[in-house]
Enzyme design. Structure first.
Site, PDB file in Angstrom:
ATOM      1  CB  CYS A  68      -0.891  -0.009   1.241  1.00 21.25           C
ATOM      2  SG  CYS A  68      -2.024   1.391   1.331  1.00 21.25           S
TER       3      CYS A  68
ATOM      4  CG  HIS B 289      -5.616  -2.724  -0.832  1.00 22.46           C
ATOM      5  ND1 HIS B 289      -4.523  -3.236  -0.176  1.00 22.46           N
ATOM      6  CD2 HIS B 289      -5.400  -1.377  -0.893  1.00 22.46           C
ATOM      7  CE1 HIS B 289      -3.695  -2.260   0.155  1.00 22.46           C
ATOM      8  NE2 HIS B 289      -4.201  -1.120  -0.279  1.00 22.46           N
ATOM      9  CD  GLU B 290      -6.481   0.891  -4.018  1.00 18.54           C
ATOM     10  OE1 GLU B 290      -6.617   1.988  -3.444  1.00 18.54           O
ATOM     11  OE2 GLU B 290      -5.395   0.300  -4.080  1.00 18.54           O
TER      12      GLU B 290
ATOM     13  CG  HIS C 291      -7.269   2.932   1.269  1.00 19.17           C
ATOM     14  ND1 HIS C 291      -6.392   3.132   2.308  1.00 19.17           N
ATOM     15  CD2 HIS C 291      -6.590   2.214   0.345  1.00 19.17           C
ATOM     16  CE1 HIS C 291      -5.226   2.554   2.021  1.00 19.17           C
ATOM     17  NE2 HIS C 291      -5.321   1.980   0.841  1.00 19.17           N
TER      18      HIS C 291
HETATM   19 NI    NI Z   1      -3.729   0.986  -0.067  1.00 16.49          NI
END
Ligand code: NI
Length: 182
Positions: free
Chosen positions: A103, A145-146, A149
């Site tokens: 990341c 994953h994105e 956020h």
């Molecule tokens: Ni990330």
């Protein structure tokens, strides 16, 4: 056009839940220039995805661009640069598989994370249309994953086996499989 600074783990804003992008902002010059900055930033730092909170903008917005071919994740399909506004994820099959994730907000580290490998995402496009995609395998992991956020979640939160949070140098030395290996 500008490269923005990516905020790193420990910055409290990375842990906030981002706000939906307001309908009146979609298609506006303000949003277009924000997305341009995100693209510039992604390309400058070198990555496959960037969420707005990573440049300290608390909006539910992310860009993803996956170059295809052999990579440290194996041989993967390409995804052209795409913007996802107010995305949601629905798990179609809860069976998980693990990938070593990294990341831009957690530089220098890799961690092994298991996530569902078959998901459906719904989002608004830059032109304001509703869209959906069904994703499997590595792509499903990237999107989760994105989009994490946007909820203030980092991949390190999802590592079950903490012995699999490692520095990049040690990753290359002890954990990485040769390219093309399964
Ligand atoms: Ni990330």
């Amino acid at each position: 056009m500008a490269v923005r600074r990516i905020i790193k783990m420990g910055h409290p804003h990375l842990r906030n839940v981002a706000e939906p992008v307001a309908p009146e902002l979609i298609g506006s010059d303000d949003l277009s220039s924000l997305i341009e900055d995100m693209v510039d930033t992604l390309h400058d730092y070198g990555g496959i995805g960037l969420a707005a909170p990573q440049i300290d903008v608390p909006l539910r917005l992310a860009i993803i661009e996956i170059p295809g071919g052999p990579s440290r994740y194996g041989d993967i399909d390409a995804m052209p640069l795409t913007t996802f506004i107010n995305p949601t994820i629905e798990v179609i099959d809860p069976a998980t598989a693990g990938y070593w994730e990294g990341c831009l907000s957690v530089p220098g580290l890799r961690g092994f994370v298991q996530r569902p490998q078959h998901v459906r995402i719904r989002y608004t496009t830059v032109t304001g249309e509703d869209a959906e995609l069904t994703l499997q395998g590595f792509w499903a992991t990237v999107f989760q994953h994105e989009f994490d956020h946007l909820d203030g979640v980092l991949y390190v939160d999802r590592i079950e086996d903490k012995t699999k949070l490692v520095f990049e140098e040690e990753f290359a030395k002890y954990w990485q499989e040769p390219l093309g290996a399964n």
